[in-house]
Write a protein that holds these residues in place. Structure first.
Motif, PDB file in Angstrom:
ATOM      1  N   UNK A 230       0.822  -1.188  -0.041  1.00  0.00           N
ATOM      2  CA  UNK A 230      -0.049  -0.223   0.098  1.00  0.00           C
ATOM      3  C   UNK A 230       0.745   1.180   0.049  1.00  0.00           C
ATOM      4  N   UNK A 231       0.451   2.285  -0.673  1.00  0.00           N
ATOM      5  CA  UNK A 231       1.322   3.500  -0.615  1.00  0.00           C
ATOM      6  C   UNK A 231       0.760   4.439   0.402  1.00  0.00           C
ATOM      7  N   UNK A 232       1.599   4.870   1.277  1.00  0.00           N
ATOM      8  CA  UNK A 232       1.129   5.790   2.189  1.00  0.00           C
ATOM      9  C   UNK A 232       1.970   7.280   1.704  1.00  0.00           C
ATOM     10  N   UNK A 233       1.520   8.054   1.080  1.00  0.00           N
ATOM     11  CA  UNK A 233       2.267   9.452   0.977  1.00  0.00           C
ATOM     12  C   UNK A 233       2.006  10.453   1.928  1.00  0.00           C
ATOM     13  N   UNK A 234       2.890  11.149   2.586  1.00  0.00           N
ATOM     14  CA  UNK A 234       3.107  12.247   3.440  1.00  0.00           C
ATOM     15  C   UNK A 234       3.575  13.443   3.007  1.00  0.00           C
ATOM     16  N   UNK A 235       2.700  14.398   2.864  1.00  0.00           N
ATOM     17  CA  UNK A 235       2.910  15.724   2.333  1.00  0.00           C
ATOM     18  C   UNK A 235       3.800  16.611   3.315  1.00  0.00           C
ATOM     19  N   UNK A 236       4.881  17.155   2.560  1.00  0.00           N
ATOM     20  CA  UNK A 236       5.663  17.884   3.526  1.00  0.00           C
ATOM     21  C   UNK A 236       5.480  19.331   2.987  1.00  0.00           C
ATOM     22  N   UNK A 237       6.099  20.421   4.021  1.00  0.00           N
ATOM     23  CA  UNK A 237       5.845  21.477   3.615  1.00  0.00           C
ATOM     24  C   UNK A 237       6.933  22.627   3.534  1.00  0.00           C
ATOM     25  N   UNK A 238       6.766  23.602   2.671  1.00  0.00           N
ATOM     26  CA  UNK A 238       7.884  24.646   2.370  1.00  0.00           C
ATOM     27  C   UNK A 238       8.320  25.070   3.706  1.00  0.00           C
ATOM     28  N   UNK A 241      11.127  23.059   4.569  1.00  0.00           N
ATOM     29  CA  UNK A 241      12.115  22.880   3.179  1.00  0.00           C
ATOM     30  C   UNK A 241      11.641  21.515   2.517  1.00  0.00           C
ATOM     31  N   UNK A 242      10.527  21.099   2.411  1.00  0.00           N
ATOM     32  CA  UNK A 242       9.983  20.141   1.876  1.00  0.00           C
ATOM     33  C   UNK A 242      10.568  18.903   2.287  1.00  0.00           C
ATOM     34  N   UNK A 243      10.813  18.670   3.551  1.00  0.00           N
ATOM     35  CA  UNK A 243      11.588  17.446   4.252  1.00  0.00           C
ATOM     36  C   UNK A 243      10.536  16.957   5.305  1.00  0.00           C
ATOM     37  N   UNK A 244      10.590  15.549   5.638  1.00  0.00           N
ATOM     38  CA  UNK A 244      10.026  14.897   6.437  1.00  0.00           C
ATOM     39  C   UNK A 244      10.618  15.200   7.813  1.00  0.00           C
TER      40      UNK A 244
END
Length: 482
Positions: A230-238, A241-244
């Motif tokens: 299953x794919x589990x995407x996690x949206x990062x934020x500006x 710096x777009x990092x987890x």
């Protein structure tokens, strides 16, 4: 400083031709907009690649000056560097800053080949072939014949030992037993996901889910799906710096107990940002906490662009990523010469497992996929490893070349922004990768950017993010200075 530059387009007649190309560009893009309004099944990266091909084909059919077409339709979708098309130099022509010579120095250019004014000596080309002969003798002396079937499929132990030793300055005591060769990093990632799914099957368990931070390189998502994850995407934020972040990772692992693999791009494509050592340590602390609770987790660390940034910074982040000995059995490091050494066509990749026992358990994925790695390919891989070991300045020269193109691309985007008002934010990079990641103003998208500037980029949705963002590559084509 002197540097060769692409034509400026001021020659008599050429400016008129450029105007005709711009008109054709607008017409074709309007047709494509109508077809793709509301989205579609075709991946955005393919849409953009096909649009560029259609534009170039139509310009050729209308018999426009090829120089005008090259100036007004610039494909910045593809990341690969074509060393045969490098035109730039810094300092004196023929000096250490002459980047046109890279194709000669890397042994790619044929003897006597004209590399935009630099005539290749062929010394690199011949050196690699002589070194391949030496490598074959070395393997035979070690009891490994690259011309017969390798039942294990992980590659010869001599090269694997060299690659393991390369990890030691980063704090990982790896030997040949920890390393498996592959046909590029993507192939290695595929084999790792296949192997982990197979081990789960042997335990009568589902493979689970793979956590992907977005925006990020998306090909492993397709691979994971094909093996039942299953794919589990996690949206990062500006603002990160777009990092987890460790907090976000902890929250998602808590809420999704089926996540078994964390795919981590240490230096990111498309965003060009790289994790700091303390950020990697914080992520590992989260993994350790869940592992201590009995959670089955593996970190698949993609190092494809580790080596494009400042060496001291790369070493610091990698030392952090290898520091926790308790997590060795859960760590998988995948590397490649494709981007760091501009050798995308050679397909030199490898995986390093933090634990030798785990590496042996994963071996069946190699045996049952590639079967046996090509002997000639292994010899060339060994020759290139020797080339970079004996000429480390080449790696520095490639970094300098990337830095030059990234800075020129940023300046070009700034000029276009002043003229057309395209970008809300043109991001700086962490002095790594071969890309630019920027946020578009409201109302703009990759189609309007291409129509107004001639630059073809890739929309953010390609990387699991928003089409408010766009990625450009410096790879194939030079960036003009005016």
């Amino acid at each position: 400083m002197t540097s060769q530059r692409p034509a400026t387009g001021t020659e008599p007649g050429l400016e008129e031709q450029r105007l005709l190309v711009r008109q054709a560009r607008t017409e074709i893009l309007q047709r494509h907009r109508g077809r793709h309004r509301g989205g579609g099944a075709e991946p955005p990266i393919r849409v953009m690649a096909r649009i560029v091909q259609d534009l170039e084909r139509e310009c050729a059919e209308r018999r426009f000056d090829p120089r005008a077409t090259r100036l007004e339709i610039v494909n910045r979708t593809i990341g690969d560097v074509d060393v045969r098309r490098i035109t730039e130099w810094e300092g004196e022509a023929g000096g250490p800053g002459d980047f046109r010579a890279l194709g000669d120095e890397l042994g790619i250019a044929l003897p006597g080949e004209d590399l935009n004014g630099h005539v290749a000596s062929g010394a690199g080309y011949r050196w690699l072939r002589a070194r391949m002969l030496d490598a074959e003798r070395e393997l035979l002396d070690a009891g490994y014949d690259p011309r017969v079937y390798d039942i294990h499929g992980v590659g010869n132990p001599v090269l694997r030992g060299w690659l393991g030793a390369d990890m030691r300055p980063w704090g990982l005591s790896a030997t040949a037993e920890h390393v498996a060769l592959g046909l590029g990093a993507t192939d290695c990632i595929d084999k790792v996901l296949r192997g982990l799914a197979h081990l789960a099957q042997l335990r009568s368990e589902p493979p689970g889910a793979v956590l992907f931070a977005t925006p990020g390189f998306n090909m492993p998502e397709i691979q994971a799906t094909s093996y039942g994850y299953r794919l589990h995407p996690v949206r990062t934020h500006a603002e990160d710096s777009f990092k987890l972040t460790d907090a976000r990772l902890s929250r998602h692992l808590e809420r999704n107990p089926d996540v078994t693999v964390i795919y981590l791009t240490v230096t990111n494509n498309p965003t060009t940002f790289a994790y700091a050592p303390e950020e990697l340590s914080a992520l590992q602390a989260v993994v350790r906490r869940f592992a201590d609770q009995g959670r089955r987790l593996h970190v698949l660390a993609d190092l494809a662009y580790v080596g494009t940034g400042p060496p001291a910074e790369d070493e610091a982040r990698m030392r952090s990523l290898t520091a926790d000995a308790d997590l060795a059995g859960r760590m998988i490091y995948v590397s490649s010469y494709s981007k760091t050494h501009t050798l995308t066509g050679e397909r030199f990749g490898w995986a390093v497992f933090g634990d030798a026992g785990f590496a042996r358990a994963m071996g069946s994925s190699w045996t049952n996929s590639v079967g046996s790695l090509p002997g000639e390919w292994q010899l060339r891989f060994m020759a290139y490893h020797a080339l970079f070991r004996e000429n480390p300045r080449l790696i520095g020269k490639i970094r300098d070349f990337y830095r030059l193109r990234r800075s020129r691309l940023r300046r070009q985007l700034e000029r276009f922004d002043k003229e057309h008002g395209l970008f809300e934010h043109i991001y700086l990079d962490d002095d790594a990768t071969i890309y630019n990641w920027s946020r578009l103003r409201a109302g703009e998208d990759c189609f309007s950017v291409l129509e107004k500037t001639g630059l073809a980029g890739i929309p953010g949705s390609t990387f699991g993010y928003s089409d408010d963002y766009i990625r450009f590559s410096v790879g194939i084509l030079p960036v003009p200075t005016d």
